[in-house]
Enzyme design. Structure first.
Site, short mmCIF file in Angstrom:
data_model
loop_
_atom_site.label_atom_id
_atom_site.label_comp_id
_atom_site.label_asym_id
_atom_site.label_seq_id
_atom_site.Cartn_x
_atom_site.Cartn_y
_atom_site.Cartn_z
CG LEU A 104 -1.91 -1.03 1.10
CD1 LEU A 104 -2.15 -1.80 2.42
CD2 LEU A 104 -2.64 -1.17 0.38
CB THR A 122 8.39 1.64 0.66
OG1 THR A 122 8.78 0.79 0.32
CG2 THR A 122 9.59 2.61 1.69
CE LYS A 131 12.03 -0.34 -1.11
NZ LYS A 131 10.95 -0.60 -1.02
#
Length: 280
Positions: free
Chosen positions: A64, A95, A170
């Site tokens: 999302l 993320t 990330k």
């Protein structure tokens, strides 16, 4: 395997296509239903609500836009956790900041389900081919449960720690890459990160069509903002990243937000040319 996917933007749709190609039973849900239609034509079932998606699936993947979208999908009316998700496995691939993932995992556990996070590196091409790079944050038992499915989506998987560690990794991986895109407007250099998009960037510089958009400016702008927010929460600053974010903000305000990431260096180069500045 019965797999549900909540969020069928570019990456979610590409992952769904990959899993459909492997003959999984795939159900999808998206806030904007029009984005699910190509997947329905490819054989996916379209769930009317997030709750219906959970009911139809053994494992639910969510990818999302941001923390607000996660909150709405999981906790809104007919949300993913509104019914009885006990025993289900959730793979959260958005993320976002680590605290978002940790808070969500705790709420998933309260409902008797399990959650791992696996934000990924890669764009829609690798997603369709099962060649993403997954950064997993999970308890060992939950990771073991998800591993076989992750291996069908990722060429490389790193279990970097508990939930939250994947988000941290990330953001750390994406940070220099996104700053590079801004830096391309200031240098004639050609780092390795440019090789895969050299043709698209060359086309953009010439004002030609760059082909299908794989990563848009607004999506990466959101990632940069998330990085700056996380740094502040940790008591530090990211001055170069903040400067890059300003450039992304300006590009979005100029109407380029939904355009390809190549628009970032091209816009900067044009601004410099208009001001009479030349690179080395």
């Amino acid at each position: 395997m019965k797999i549900g996917i909540a969020g069928t933007g570019r990456m979610g749709a590409a992952i769904a296509q990959r899993l459909l190609s492997l003959r999984h039973e795939v159900a999808v849900w998206n806030r904007t239903v029009e984005k699910t239609r190509p997947l329905a034509d490819a054989g996916a079932t379209v769930a009317k609500t997030p709750a219906a998606l959970v009911a139809a699936s053994d494992t639910v993947i969510t990818i999302l836009t941001d923390a607000q979208a996660i909150d709405a999908a999981y906790h809104g009316r007919d949300g993913l956790l509104s019914g009885n998700p006990g025993g289900k496995l959730f793979i959260e691939m958005s993320t976002v900041r680590p605290e978002t993932e940790r808070d969500l995992a705790a709420k998933v556990r309260v409902k008797g389900a399990a959650m791992i996070e696996c934000p990924v590196g890669g764009t829609i091409g690798p997603a369709k081919d099962g060649k993403l790079f997954g950064f997993v944050g999970a308890e060992p038992a939950d990771f073991a449960r998800a591993k076989s499915l992750l291996e069908q989506m990722c060429r490389r998987i790193e279990h970097v720690g508990p939930v939250g560690a994947g988000a941290s990794m990330k953001l750390a991986i994406n940070l220099p890459l996104l700053v590079f895109w801004q830096a391309f407007g200031d240098t004639s250099g050609g780092p390795t990160a440019l090789r895969n998009r050299a043709a698209a960037l060359a086309a953009a510089i010439q004002g030609k069509d760059t082909g299908p958009i794989t990563v848009d400016i607004d999506a990466m702008r959101k990632d940069l903002r998330t990085m700056v927010e996380e740094a502040k929460a940790l008591g530090t600053e990211l001055p170069v990243t903040s400067s890059a974010l300003d450039c992304y903000d300006q590009a979005s305000e100029a109407g380029l937000g939904k355009g390809d990431i190549t628009g970032i260096p091209v816009r900067w180069m044009k601004l410099r040319e208009d001001s009479g500045v030349r690179g080395s």
